[in-house]
Design an enzyme around this catalytic site. Structure first.
Site, short mmCIF file in Angstrom:
data_model
loop_
_atom_site.label_atom_id
_atom_site.label_comp_id
_atom_site.label_asym_id
_atom_site.label_seq_id
_atom_site.Cartn_x
_atom_site.Cartn_y
_atom_site.Cartn_z
N GLY A 1 0.84 -1.20 0.00
CA GLY A 1 0.00 0.00 0.00
C GLY A 1 0.86 1.24 0.00
O GLY A 1 2.04 1.19 -0.35
N ASN A 2 0.29 2.37 0.37
CA ASN A 2 1.08 3.60 0.50
C ASN A 2 0.46 4.48 1.57
O ASN A 2 -0.57 4.14 2.15
CB ASN A 2 1.19 4.32 -0.85
N ARG A 3 1.06 5.62 1.83
CA ARG A 3 0.68 6.43 2.99
C ARG A 3 -0.48 7.38 2.74
O ARG A 3 -0.82 8.19 3.59
CB ARG A 3 1.89 7.26 3.44
N ALA B 1 -3.74 7.86 -4.69
CA ALA B 1 -2.36 7.41 -4.89
C ALA B 1 -2.44 5.95 -5.32
O ALA B 1 -2.46 5.03 -4.50
CB ALA B 1 -1.57 7.56 -3.59
#
Ligand code: CTP
Length: 400
Positions: free
Chosen positions: A206-208, A274
């Site tokens: 995943g990402n932030r 994102a």
């Protein structure tokens, strides 16, 4: 905060248990910069004391027709927006019939603008044909009704009749204050949040991203009257409660499918999500065990949703991209992305700067248009950034 700042909001409170929630509505309006005057009916005052509202607003609460001369005329003229929360069955019936027997009903009848009404009552009172007819009449008079919602009611009952939450009423006041806009009734699609690409049944890449920037754009577009679809990846930040059409997805592929389904009649797409660039090539069923001695995870590229979205959207649909860039070369790289993805605008942010990017309430962005012109905005709340972006996008909207 737009559009509340320096606006005068008249809040009518009639007698329902939900009146305690109106204190929260008043607090939010004040926080956003509005000047708030409360009118409390005598039954409203049985549920919440005038002192509560006086403490919040710093103004005397108006309660009686006889406190001063002609104030029912002045109050209606004074207000930029009028909201009644809770609006009881009795208040609605009086307003529908044109009865003016106390300060609130008299003010509502004399006001040059229509009110936002947040009904709250028992489910049988709400479903009674008399109430339904009154609501129809009030809509016909141009009043806006928000709710009621379904849920728990007083005395353990459940059904339609709950006042909608103060956050939603707050958003509706914002929409009433916003006035005319080119966004009205335009279909706006916003993506937000990260995507999660499964490695196995319990792990993902995943990402932030928190989804906040996309949520702020969705809320601002809704407030300006757009018909908003919010497609959001997994986020711990709740979506704006006023957006009814929220489509929750997990992977880039699911986001792509949701985007294609929403795009067909879109006037604008804001790709604030994102989206993953790579995903595990062979996600495993079950859990990959430590003993398996896994050394690497093979990945394959995800499709560029924005670049492909352009193809499914109407020809004149406005495409707004976002770019995450770290460091100096950001503007050139964002210009290149704008070109490659066929976007009309690109919003660049650098999460390595303090007060910008993921997981924070503020952002610092540079907005770049098709000519390559770049405008850097100071650090501001994401809600304010959203309005800046919408102002610039509005000038490029199809048909305007
Ligand atoms: N984007 C997309 N589909 C992807 C990846 C990104 O639609 N698979 C969109 C994002 O939503 C954003 C824009 O493309 O609006 C730019 O995203 P960004 O992550 O900055 O750029 P990438 O194209 O992924 O390029 P790079 O990772 O090399 O910087």
């Amino acid at each position: 905060m737009r559009p509340f700042h320096d606006k005068r909001v008249l809040v009518g409170v009639s007698g329902g248990i939900a009146a305690y929630k109106t204190a929260e509505l008043v607090r939010r309006l004040l926080q956003a910069g509005s000047d708030v005057q409360v009118i409390l009916t005598s039954s409203g005052a049985r549920f919440v004391g005038a002192t509560t509202f006086e403490g919040l607003t710093g103004r005397p609460v108006m309660q009686s027709l006889w406190d001063g001369s002609l104030q029912h005329i002045d109050l209606g003229r004074w207000a930029d927006a009028i909201v009644v929360a809770p609006a009881t069955a009795n208040l609605l019936a009086k307003l529908a019939a044109g009865i003016a027997d106390d300060l609130l009903t008299t003010t509502l009848l004399a006001a040059p603008r229509r009110a936002l009404l947040a009904p709250a009552m028992n489910v049988r009172m709400f479903e009674h044909p008399a109430t339904q007819a009154n609501l129809e009449t009030l809509r016909g008079y141009g009043h806006e009704l928000v709710g009621p919602a379904f849920g728990e009611l007083a005395e353990g009952e459940e059904g339609w009749g709950r006042m909608v939450e103060p956050d939603v009423i707050f958003a509706c006041v914002g929409r009433a204050l916003e006035g005319e806009s080119n966004w009205r009734d335009k279909r706006v699609v916003v993506t937000a949040g990260p995507t999660w690409e499964p490695v196995d049944s319990v792990r993902f890449i995943g990402n932030r991203s928190s989804g906040r920037m996309g949520h702020a754009i969705a809320a601002a577009a809704w407030r300006r009257g757009a018909d908003v679809v919010l497609i959001t990846g997994p986020s711990h930040v709740p979506a704006p409660p006023e957006i009814a059409d929220v489509r929750t997805v997990e992977t880039a592929e699911q986001m792509g499918a949701a985007l294609n389904a929403a795009l067909t009649d879109a006037s604008a797409v804001f790709m604030a999500a994102a989206v993953a660039d790579f995903k595990p090539a062979a996600p495993q069923e079950g859990k990959i065990r430590r003993a398996s001695g896994l050394e690497s995870i093979a990945v394959e590229p995800c499709p560029d949703l924005l670049a492909t979205a352009g193809r499914g959207a109407p020809d004149d649909c406005l495409l707004v991209a976002f770019a995450v860039e770290l460091g100096e070369a950001g503007v050139d790289s964002a210009r290149r992305k704008l070109e490659e993805k066929g976007a009309h605008l690109i919003v660049l942010n650098d999460p390595s700067e303090p007060g910008a990017g993921f997981e924070v309430e503020t952002n610092r962005v540079t907005i770049i248009d098709k000519s390559g012109a770049a405008e850097t905005l100071p650090q501001m709340l994401k809600a304010e950034v959203a309005d800046e972006i919408l102002d610039r996008a509005e000038r490029l909207l199809p048909g305007d």
